[in-house]
Enzyme design. Sequence first.
Site, PDB file in Angstrom:
ATOM      1  N   CYS A  81     -15.070   2.026 -21.049  1.00 19.99           N
ATOM      2  CA  CYS A  81     -16.441   2.041 -20.533  1.00 19.99           C
ATOM      3  C   CYS A  81     -17.259   0.858 -21.045  1.00 19.99           C
ATOM      4  CB  CYS A  81     -17.123   3.345 -20.924  1.00 19.99           C
ATOM      5  SG  CYS A  81     -16.344   4.820 -20.198  1.00 19.99           S
ATOM      6  N   CYS A 105     -23.577   4.848 -14.945  1.00 22.28           N
ATOM      7  CA  CYS A 105     -22.496   5.815 -14.757  1.00 22.28           C
ATOM      8  C   CYS A 105     -22.911   7.201 -15.257  1.00 22.28           C
ATOM      9  CB  CYS A 105     -21.246   5.351 -15.490  1.00 22.28           C
ATOM     10  SG  CYS A 105     -19.864   6.511 -15.351  1.00 22.28           S
ATOM     11  N   GLU A 159       0.828  -1.210   0.000  1.00 26.25           N
ATOM     12  CA  GLU A 159       0.000   0.000   0.000  1.00 26.25           C
ATOM     13  C   GLU A 159       0.863   1.262   0.000  1.00 26.25           C
ATOM     14  OE1 GLU A 159      -3.362   0.516  -0.150  1.00 26.25           O
ATOM     15  OE2 GLU A 159      -3.533  -1.606  -0.623  1.00 26.25           O
ATOM     16  N   CYS A 188     -11.506   1.926 -15.469  1.00 24.33           N
ATOM     17  CA  CYS A 188     -11.851   3.342 -15.269  1.00 24.33           C
ATOM     18  C   CYS A 188     -10.576   4.155 -15.084  1.00 24.33           C
ATOM     19  CB  CYS A 188     -12.772   3.481 -14.057  1.00 24.33           C
ATOM     20  SG  CYS A 188     -13.603   5.090 -13.963  1.00 24.33           S
ATOM     21  N   CYS A 208     -17.066  -1.988 -18.624  1.00 26.18           N
ATOM     22  CA  CYS A 208     -17.265  -1.672 -17.208  1.00 26.18           C
ATOM     23  C   CYS A 208     -18.582  -2.222 -16.699  1.00 26.18           C
ATOM     24  CB  CYS A 208     -17.219  -0.156 -17.009  1.00 26.18           C
ATOM     25  SG  CYS A 208     -17.501   0.340 -15.289  1.00 26.18           S
TER      26      CYS A 208
END
Length: 342
Positions: A197, A206, A35, A190, A200
């Site tokens: 798209c 969206c 992370e 994205c 997605c």
Amino acid sequence: MSDFATRLMAWQRQHGRHDLPWQNTRDPYRVWLSEIMLQQTQVDTVIPYYLRFLVRFPDVAALATAPLDEVLALWAGLGYYARARNLHRAAQAVMSEHGGRFPATAALLTSLPGIGRSTAAAIASFCYGERVAILDGNVKRVLCRHFGISGFPGERAVEQQLWALAESLLPETGLEIYPQAQMDLGATLCTRSRPRCEACPLSESCHARAHGLTASLPVPRPKKAQPQRSAELLLIEAEGTVLLEQRPLQGIWGGLFSLPEMIEGETPAQAALRYLGQAPQNWEALPPVQHVFTHFRLQIQPWRTCLARVPPGVAQAALRWVSREALAQLGLPAPIRKLLEA
């Protein structure tokens, strides 16, 4: 469970990333390390650093007891070096304040150096199953586009709106999948430019796609003129070694080794006298080097000279004569390493 979370998790099971080196583990050390490295850094860049880091520092105890110089040497090239310094400090805090075990809640994890709210939530969610929202750059992008959130996400009011939204979307179950699904969608479909798209799972609902706003959401950081700074550095060689100076922990390249820096108005000979107690007169101006930081551009002018012998002493404790062979073991800023290799 929200329809948003249901569709996202179903997509992740079939199309998400499942073979990254830090996945399929509940070891908080490995999740934490990934992370931190992934903050403002691409996955493909991070993977080799992550694997090398684990070979040298396989657990939090090994990292906590290592010299900071060695940690910075393995970090060199990833940038944002405060992350490495905080990583080292946090490892020491885990050992000294928590008995060598990472805190098990997001609230406690944020007490460690360098761990913010989203990073703490990722560790707590992946490793301990805590029901907390994450909000990294990928998640912000997905939420801004899907729900039509305007305003720069770095602004406090917009970020608070995004946190509230992220928390409202949390599923009751599937917490080991949902955070990864959000990050995977932002990283693979994205994306900042040319989002896919058509593939997605959220495209039908969206807001950005329906209104042709995928290129303008999220709202980018307001542009400011990037200031230009300059620095003149000394490349002094002697008997197969080069003179390096460890920079202060605060400021750019904190804790890394660089070339000694001249004070404004000094000549190279005057600067060498200040560092070495002698003032060689034969200097060569090497080609300038440009380096771009997040908030400014730096033009480096190197001045090179070669001494017949290594002087018997140096005037400052931060100075060190380093052989060419030993440079690989030191933390060097990328432009300085490139300059020395050239």
